[in-house]
Design a protein around this motif. Structure first.
Motif, mmCIF file in Angstrom:
data_model
loop_
_atom_site.group_PDB
_atom_site.id
_atom_site.type_symbol
_atom_site.label_atom_id
_atom_site.label_comp_id
_atom_site.label_asym_id
_atom_site.label_seq_id
_atom_site.Cartn_x
_atom_site.Cartn_y
_atom_site.Cartn_z
ATOM 1 N N THR A 1 0.785 -1.362 -0.110
ATOM 2 C CA THR A 1 0.041 0.089 -0.056
ATOM 3 C C THR A 1 0.833 1.263 0.152
ATOM 4 N N ARG A 2 2.071 1.217 0.552
ATOM 5 C CA ARG A 2 2.606 2.516 0.838
ATOM 6 C C ARG A 2 3.551 2.881 -0.465
ATOM 7 N N ALA A 3 3.934 1.888 -1.172
ATOM 8 C CA ALA A 3 4.597 2.198 -2.641
ATOM 9 C C ALA A 3 3.504 2.470 -3.425
ATOM 10 N N LEU A 4 2.429 1.726 -3.403
ATOM 11 C CA LEU A 4 1.148 2.118 -4.366
ATOM 12 C C LEU A 4 0.805 3.472 -4.061
ATOM 13 N N ASN A 5 0.469 4.055 -2.950
ATOM 14 C CA ASN A 5 0.073 5.420 -2.803
ATOM 15 C C ASN A 5 1.311 6.354 -3.004
ATOM 16 N N SER A 6 2.411 6.156 -2.690
ATOM 17 C CA SER A 6 3.568 6.920 -2.982
ATOM 18 C C SER A 6 3.688 7.278 -4.766
ATOM 19 N N LEU A 7 3.515 6.074 -5.538
ATOM 20 C CA LEU A 7 3.484 6.258 -6.691
ATOM 21 C C LEU A 7 2.199 7.049 -7.428
ATOM 22 N N ARG B 1 0.457 9.186 -5.715
ATOM 23 C CA ARG B 1 0.771 10.591 -5.388
ATOM 24 C C ARG B 1 1.565 11.550 -6.420
ATOM 25 N N ARG B 2 2.345 10.781 -6.990
ATOM 26 C CA ARG B 2 3.474 11.432 -7.978
ATOM 27 C C ARG B 2 2.716 11.164 -9.365
#
Length: 101
Positions: free
Chosen positions: A10-16, A18-19
């Motif tokens: 989830t963290r990696a997916l959300n970070s991507l 957001r960018r």
């Protein structure tokens, strides 16, 4: 194909997301160095997860850019201004003495 289909944490997916990286095509255009530098909240562990998820699909991130080639490029005006701003003054200014009473 959407990055949500890669099964990323989830963290990696959300970070991507957001960018603004929402498709696998957008993701594989970037190198690991680009992702780590430009995507806030994405560290070495997240990069490793992304590489593994792409490998399961038979894909990989872009090759890292050759940093030595950037030395041959002309320096932008912004960079020139920043370099000038960081230089110490050539002659130190004399201290202004205040009149004594």
């Amino acid at each position: 194909m959407a990055v949500t289909e890669l099964g990323l944490p989830t963290r990696a997916l959300n970070s991507l997301q957001r960018r603004g990286i929402s498709t696998i095509g957008q993701l594989i255009e970037r190198s690991a160095e680009d992702l780590q530098f430009y995507v806030q909240g994405l560290g070495p562990g997240g990069i490793k997860e992304i590489k593994a998820a792409l490998a399961r699909q038979g894909l990989s991130l872009a090759a890292s850019r050759n940093r030595s080639a950037s030395k041959d490029r002309p320096v932008s005006r912004h960079v020139q201004n920043h370099q000038i701003w960081q230089r110490p003054e050539v002659e130190p200014r004399a201290a202004v003495s205040s009149p004594t009473r």
